[in-house]
Design an enzyme around this catalytic site. Structure first.
Site, PDB file in Angstrom:
ATOM      1  N   LYS A  88     -60.132  34.590  61.240  1.00  0.00           N
ATOM      2  CA  LYS A  88     -58.911  33.797  61.459  1.00  0.00           C
ATOM      3  C   LYS A  88     -59.204  32.556  62.317  1.00  0.00           C
ATOM      4  O   LYS A  88     -58.569  31.519  62.131  1.00  0.00           O
ATOM      5  CB  LYS A  88     -57.840  34.661  62.098  1.00  0.00           C
ATOM      6  CG  LYS A  88     -57.303  35.778  61.202  1.00  0.00           C
ATOM      7  CD  LYS A  88     -56.483  35.234  60.031  1.00  0.00           C
ATOM      8  CE  LYS A  88     -57.184  35.131  58.733  1.00  0.00           C
ATOM      9  NZ  LYS A  88     -56.313  34.611  57.639  1.00  0.00           N
ATOM     10  N   TYR A  90     -61.991  40.470  61.793  1.00  0.00           N
ATOM     11  CA  TYR A  90     -60.767  39.796  61.355  1.00  0.00           C
ATOM     12  C   TYR A  90     -60.441  38.622  62.274  1.00  0.00           C
ATOM     13  O   TYR A  90     -60.155  37.510  61.801  1.00  0.00           O
ATOM     14  CB  TYR A  90     -59.601  40.789  61.358  1.00  0.00           C
ATOM     15  CG  TYR A  90     -58.271  40.168  60.975  1.00  0.00           C
ATOM     16  CD1 TYR A  90     -58.043  39.719  59.677  1.00  0.00           C
ATOM     17  CD2 TYR A  90     -57.249  40.036  61.912  1.00  0.00           C
ATOM     18  CE1 TYR A  90     -56.825  39.153  59.327  1.00  0.00           C
ATOM     19  CE2 TYR A  90     -56.036  39.467  61.571  1.00  0.00           C
ATOM     20  CZ  TYR A  90     -55.824  39.033  60.265  1.00  0.00           C
ATOM     21  OH  TYR A  90     -54.617  38.463  59.925  1.00  0.00           O
TER      22      TYR A  90
END
Length: 314
Positions: free
Chosen positions: A185, A181
């Site tokens: 990002k 994740y």
């Protein structure tokens, strides 16, 4: 972390005549963003994976705002073909596109591959939006004073030392679900950096942001990967999270505030609530941003064919 609330819904200007797409506009901060843009008279497309949830969100927005210019757009970011079809469906309408909010995302999900064989958090959070944006770019550039808003996260600060582990992208053992994740990002920030460079001399303002730590459905991926034992910790953490209404403010600022143009904010990274901040050093690495762009473009061509970008970002 607490921020001064310097932007609010009532500061959104009238958006009559503006056309908007919000990915993931059926839930969470995406829903709030779509709702408030519609309230200010924008023609809003709620881009969502399932028609059931998307159409339900459209009807709820219409009911809450008493506005009718809200539509559903089928978009499954786990499928590059679906992304391509969504862009083509919108383009067939021959409408301008003044605001694109790349909001949809998944977080800390169990390792899985998209239908194209790409690690899903990278595929959904970055690659799908990369393709969607580039296919829509000629129309965005032709629209009067346009905005592209890429929703990232302060989580990008914890990306791997290499920034993006290109060679290990599909290795289920290379990173854990949270690290995947963080990496995705960072990709959002880097995409914004390189896209902004390519938009030099245009009327398109492209920025990324951290919306805050928000109480939304995004935590479902954490539970799915780590198991039900983590539910009490997730529940406790919600007491320190902001509401979806507050979480949408920073992307609404980037999408609508006159300050973006007045102060010529381009390629910037914002934190709540509309404050300019700085990403980590990796997020300002122009060489890494270019490498990510080339990697993403080549990966999509490998999956969809070399002519996929023949009419995009001209």
């Amino acid at each position: 972390m607490f921020w001064k609330k310097r932007f609010s819904f009532d500061k959104i200007p009238d958006l009559s005549g503006k056309v908007v797409i919000v990915t993931g506009g059926n839930t969470g901060i995406g829903f709030v963003t779509a709702r408030e843009l519609a309230r200010k008279n924008a023609h809003v497309f709620v881009a969502s994976r399932t028609s059931e949830r998307g159409e339900r969100a459209v009807e709820l927005i219409k009911k809450e705002t008493n506005k009718d210019a809200v539509e559903f757009l089928q978009l499954d970011l786990k499928s590059l073909n679906s992304v391509k079809l969504a862009a083509e469906t919108f383009l067939a309408r021959k409408l301008p596109l003044h605001i694109l909010v790349n909001n949809a995302g998944i977080m800390a999900t169990p390792f899985e591959k998209t239908s194209d064989g790409i690690q899903d958090q990278f595929g959904v959070n970055h690659l799908g939006h990369f393709l969607f944006t580039l296919l829509l770019l000629p129309t965005i550039k032709a629209s009067d004073s346009a905005r592209i808003v890429n929703v990232s996260s302060m989580a990008h600060e914890r990306a791997p030392p290499a920034g993006i582990e290109f060679e290990k992208l599909n290795d289920p053992n290379a990173l854990n679900s949270f690290q995947r994740y963080y990496q995705s990002k960072l990709a959002n920030v880097l995409f914004t950096l390189e896209l902004n460079k390519r938009l030099s001399g245009t009327n398109v303002y492209c920025n990324s942001l951290h919306p805050g730590i928000i109480k939304t459905e995004l935590t479902r991926g954490v539970v799915a990967d780590w198991g039900s034992w983590i539910k009490p910790f997730v529940y406790i953490s919600t007491f320190f999270m902001i509401t979806a209404d507050d979480g949408a403010l920073t992307q609404l600022y980037c999408a609508t505030s006159p300050e973006i143009e007045e102060k010529n904010f381009r390629g910037k990274y914002f934190v709540p609530y509309g404050e300019v901040s700085e990403p980590i050093a990796q997020g300002k690495d122009e060489e890494l941003a270019k490498k990510l762009w080339d990697f993403s473009e080549n990966l999509i061509k490998e999956k969809l064919g070399d002519d996929v970008f023949s009419k995009s970002y001209a």
